[in-house]
Design a protein around this motif. Structure first.
Motif, PDB file in Angstrom:
ATOM      1  N   GLY A  78       0.892  -1.268  -0.169  1.00 11.18           N
ATOM      2  CA  GLY A  78      -0.413   0.201  -0.401  1.00 11.18           C
ATOM      3  C   GLY A  78       0.741   1.639   0.034  1.00 11.18           C
ATOM      4  O   GLY A  78       0.189   2.848   0.376  1.00 11.18           O
ATOM      5  N   ARG A  79       1.792   1.391   0.433  1.00  7.37           N
ATOM      6  CA  ARG A  79       2.813   2.028  -0.056  1.00  7.37           C
ATOM      7  C   ARG A  79       3.231   2.608  -1.441  1.00  7.37           C
ATOM      8  O   ARG A  79       2.356   2.188  -2.581  1.00  7.37           O
ATOM      9  N   PRO A  80       4.171   3.835  -1.880  1.00  8.11           N
ATOM     10  CA  PRO A  80       4.400   4.177  -3.134  1.00  8.11           C
ATOM     11  C   PRO A  80       5.041   3.815  -3.859  1.00  8.11           C
ATOM     12  O   PRO A  80       4.315   3.195  -5.696  1.00  8.11           O
ATOM     13  N   SER A 312       8.879   5.264 -20.503  1.00 10.36           N
ATOM     14  CA  SER A 312       8.701   6.976 -19.816  1.00 10.36           C
ATOM     15  C   SER A 312       9.329   6.787 -18.889  1.00 10.36           C
ATOM     16  O   SER A 312       9.592   6.132 -18.433  1.00 10.36           O
ATOM     17  N   ALA A 313       9.699   7.765 -17.902  1.00 10.28           N
ATOM     18  CA  ALA A 313      10.545   8.776 -17.228  1.00 10.28           C
ATOM     19  C   ALA A 313       9.713   9.664 -15.864  1.00 10.28           C
ATOM     20  O   ALA A 313       8.792  10.336 -16.666  1.00 10.28           O
ATOM     21  N   LEU A 314       9.586   9.670 -14.912  1.00  9.08           N
ATOM     22  CA  LEU A 314       9.665  10.575 -14.185  1.00  9.08           C
ATOM     23  C   LEU A 314      10.716  10.844 -13.474  1.00  9.08           C
ATOM     24  O   LEU A 314      11.506  10.287 -12.885  1.00  9.08           O
ATOM     25  N   VAL A 315      10.618  12.130 -13.462  1.00  5.46           N
ATOM     26  CA  VAL A 315      12.280  13.006 -13.106  1.00  5.46           C
ATOM     27  C   VAL A 315      11.252  13.877 -12.077  1.00  5.46           C
ATOM     28  O   VAL A 315      11.300  14.782 -12.532  1.00  5.46           O
ATOM     29  N   GLY A 353      16.779  19.815   0.946  1.00  7.92           N
ATOM     30  CA  GLY A 353      17.957  19.124   0.050  1.00  7.92           C
ATOM     31  C   GLY A 353      17.825  18.280  -0.660  1.00  7.92           C
ATOM     32  O   GLY A 353      16.833  17.525  -0.814  1.00  7.92           O
ATOM     33  N   HIS A 354      19.565  17.291  -0.800  1.00 14.83           N
ATOM     34  CA  HIS A 354      19.548  16.040  -0.824  1.00 14.83           C
ATOM     35  C   HIS A 354      18.579  15.272  -1.009  1.00 14.83           C
ATOM     36  O   HIS A 354      18.367  14.432  -1.432  1.00 14.83           O
ATOM     37  N   ASP A 355      18.978  15.614   0.508  1.00 12.50           N
ATOM     38  CA  ASP A 355      18.232  13.173   1.459  1.00 12.50           C
ATOM     39  C   ASP A 355      16.264  14.073   1.092  1.00 12.50           C
ATOM     40  O   ASP A 355      15.865  13.490   1.858  1.00 12.50           O
ATOM     41  N   ALA A 356      15.967  14.935   0.134  1.00 14.88           N
ATOM     42  CA  ALA A 356      14.328  15.091   0.855  1.00 14.88           C
ATOM     43  C   ALA A 356      13.930  13.819  -0.013  1.00 14.88           C
ATOM     44  O   ALA A 356      12.468  13.491   0.707  1.00 14.88           O
ATOM     45  N   PHE A 357      14.700  13.423  -0.702  1.00 10.48           N
ATOM     46  CA  PHE A 357      13.572  12.158  -0.679  1.00 10.48           C
ATOM     47  C   PHE A 357      13.947  10.804  -0.314  1.00 10.48           C
ATOM     48  O   PHE A 357      13.041   9.787  -0.132  1.00 10.48           O
ATOM     49  N   LEU A 358      14.605  10.899   1.166  1.00  7.57           N
ATOM     50  CA  LEU A 358      14.444  10.077   2.230  1.00  7.57           C
ATOM     51  C   LEU A 358      13.899  10.263   3.088  1.00  7.57           C
ATOM     52  O   LEU A 358      13.137   9.685   4.302  1.00  7.57           O
ATOM     53  N   VAL A 359      13.047  11.568   3.232  1.00  5.05           N
ATOM     54  CA  VAL A 359      12.462  12.200   4.134  1.00  5.05           C
ATOM     55  C   VAL A 359      11.281  12.989   4.243  1.00  5.05           C
ATOM     56  O   VAL A 359      10.589  12.644   5.096  1.00  5.05           O
ATOM     57  N   ASP A 360      11.437  13.587   2.664  1.00  2.90           N
ATOM     58  CA  ASP A 360       9.934  14.126   2.417  1.00  2.90           C
ATOM     59  C   ASP A 360       8.958  13.426   1.116  1.00  2.90           C
ATOM     60  O   ASP A 360       8.625  13.364  -0.036  1.00  2.90           O
ATOM     61  N   HIS A 361       8.759  12.623   2.760  1.00  5.49           N
ATOM     62  CA  HIS A 361       7.666  11.298   1.813  1.00  5.49           C
ATOM     63  C   HIS A 361       5.936  11.848   1.630  1.00  5.49           C
ATOM     64  O   HIS A 361       5.879  11.560   0.078  1.00  5.49           O
ATOM     65  N   ALA A 362       5.997  13.320   1.920  1.00  5.16           N
ATOM     66  CA  ALA A 362       4.436  13.643   1.357  1.00  5.16           C
ATOM     67  C   ALA A 362       4.504  14.296   0.135  1.00  5.16           C
ATOM     68  O   ALA A 362       3.889  14.205   0.094  1.00  5.16           O
ATOM     69  N   ARG A 363       5.978  14.864  -0.136  1.00  6.20           N
ATOM     70  CA  ARG A 363       5.805  15.348  -1.784  1.00  6.20           C
ATOM     71  C   ARG A 363       6.368  13.856  -2.540  1.00  6.20           C
ATOM     72  O   ARG A 363       6.130  14.219  -3.433  1.00  6.20           O
ATOM     73  N   PHE A 364       7.480  13.460  -2.118  1.00  3.32           N
ATOM     74  CA  PHE A 364       7.963  12.311  -3.418  1.00  3.32           C
ATOM     75  C   PHE A 364       6.746  11.547  -3.499  1.00  3.32           C
ATOM     76  O   PHE A 364       6.420  10.756  -4.185  1.00  3.32           O
ATOM     77  N   GLY A 365       5.943  10.821  -2.248  1.00  6.14           N
ATOM     78  CA  GLY A 365       5.217   9.696  -2.441  1.00  6.14           C
ATOM     79  C   GLY A 365       4.754   9.616  -3.391  1.00  6.14           C
ATOM     80  O   GLY A 365       4.137   8.818  -3.961  1.00  6.14           O
ATOM     81  N   PRO A 366       3.225  10.548  -3.325  1.00  4.85           N
ATOM     82  CA  PRO A 366       2.549  10.531  -4.394  1.00  4.85           C
ATOM     83  C   PRO A 366       2.465  10.368  -5.983  1.00  4.85           C
ATOM     84  O   PRO A 366       1.908   9.868  -6.384  1.00  4.85           O
ATOM     85  N   ILE A 368       5.953   9.756  -6.986  1.00  8.84           N
ATOM     86  CA  ILE A 368       6.365   7.867  -7.593  1.00  8.84           C
ATOM     87  C   ILE A 368       4.814   7.092  -7.450  1.00  8.84           C
ATOM     88  O   ILE A 368       4.596   5.902  -8.166  1.00  8.84           O
ATOM     89  N   ALA A 369       4.330   7.050  -6.313  1.00  4.44           N
ATOM     90  CA  ALA A 369       2.769   6.446  -6.654  1.00  4.44           C
ATOM     91  C   ALA A 369       2.214   6.143  -7.749  1.00  4.44           C
ATOM     92  O   ALA A 369       1.690   5.020  -8.125  1.00  4.44           O
TER      93      ALA A 369
END
Length: 391
Positions: A78-80, A312-315, A353-366, A368-369
């Protein structure tokens, strides 16, 4: 030389005589990996995750190892990256110290750890080893490859060097090559390690370990992984508690350590350095600096991007990233698009910053899902259009 292997890690043997880009060869080498989810009958639902410099293959908790993984919030049921749908393979990079063969591993020719005698490592070697692992698991085509930071570089190398292995790409905070600022930072990190008398030209052991050099290198890295805005918001000029002032996490005198941000860096650096081999750190760091996707197209990185064949690609990039600035992710998106890949590019606003993909799940998750959910499990015809909705 030290290895740190999660308990559920499994291994794929690399072929003897595995040839590396800069001329080295490995015998008796292996790649560490873990899997989550189930491979479907058509073997069409595999997703490969390629890591940054330091993670192991334990990306998320599972039955064989319930400990939280390094991307726990992003991978699982159920995760991204939904393991109810996807069969996820996460590999530990060649050259690491988390199970895959690297400088901390035993050299079968000598019976001792490779140390500084490990062959020169490249991102392309990491990509080739990951591709071999995927095929050894009986997967001839990945639904998607997901890479972040160094893993984003590796994903580009994999797609270029192994055409047809992946149908789709998720590229997070990546680049076609490192820029001068990032190279300078990593050069200072390496210098700090190698200037430590206990480094001993890479012949240290657990009793005589370049702790001070590793601490300095890790602190410098931590500073650049986040943004100045976040450091200010989190710590400002807050002081350390009186009970803490004067003693570091290792118990050594730190009489000049007065601020909360200093304590944070000390704590997190100590937590890291006893779980990572210094030579592996040096080798992986050099591999990042040496990578240039343009090597695949006569030095022209944009041409190399246009040659990559994907459905396709998501960047995704982050506006506060100083190591892999947003312009580098835009370059990837534009280059892939020029080659005919259907590209979704997202420039996220985040102070992480650069670590956002590790910690900012609210922005990265949707996003990617949504991107992964739109990928059909059946292999489409190469000319078929993939309709994406990231609403």
């Amino acid at each position: 030389m030290l290895e740190f292997i999660p308990r559920a890690t499994r291994f794929v043997a690399l072929p003897d005589g595995f040839t590396m880009k800069r001329g080295g060869r490995l015998t008796g080498a292996r790649i560490a990996y873990e899997t989550l989810g189930r491979l479907n009958a058509a073997r069409s639902n595999a997703v490969l995750i390629l890591t940054g410099l330091s993670p192991d293959a334990h990306v998320s908790a599972h039955a064989d190892d319930p400990a939280p993984g390094w991307w726990e919030a992003m991978v699982g049921p159920g995760r991204p990256i939904d393991t109810d749908r996807w069969y996820v393979v996460c590999v530990n990079s060649l050259g690491s110290c988390k199970g895959s063969t690297g400088p901390a591993s035993i050299n079968p020719a000598t019976g001792f750890p490779y140390g500084p005698d490990f062959p020169a490592l490249s991102v392309e070697d990491i990509a080739d080893a990951a591709a071999h692992t995927v095929r050894a698991l009986g997967i001839t085509e990945l639904a998607a490859v997901v890479g972040a930071s160094m893993g984003a570089m590796t994903s580009l190398a994999l797609v270029g060097r192994h055409p047809g292995l992946a149908r789709h790409l998720v590229n997070l905070s990546g680049a076609v090559h490192a820029q001068a600022f990032a190279i300078a930072v990593r050069a200072l990190q390496r210098e700090a390690i190698q200037a430590d008398p206990d480094w001993q030209q890479g012949r240290y052991d657990a009793r005589c370990f370049p702790l001070k050099g590793m601490l300095a290198a890790r602190k410098l890295g931590l500073i650049t992984y986040r943004s100045a805005t976040e450091w200010n918001e989190r710590f400002g000029r807050d002081r350390l508690d009186a009970a803490y002032t004067g003693t570091s996490a290792a118990g050594t005198d730190q009489l000049d350590m007065n601020f909360a941000v200093e304590g944070y860096l000390a704590c997190h650096a100590h937590r890291f350095v006893r779980g990572f081999d210094p030579n592996a750190y040096l080798y992986l760091s050099r591999a990042i600096d040496g990578f240039d996707l343009g090597d695949q197209a006569g030095g022209d990185a944009d041409a190399a991007l246009a040659q990559l064949r994907l459905h396709s690609a998501l960047v995704i990039g982050v506006d506060s990233d100083i190591l892999f600035p947003l312009a580098q992710q835009r370059q990837i998106a534009n280059g892939l698009g020029e080659g005919g890949t259907r590209v979704t590019f997202l420039a996220l606003a985040s102070a992480a910053g650069h670590d956002a993909f590790l910690v900012d799940h609210a922005r990265f998750g949707p996003p990617i899902a949504a991107f992964l959910a739109a990928i059909p499990l059946a292999r489409p015809d190469a000319a078929a259009a993939l309709s994406l909705s990231l609403a």
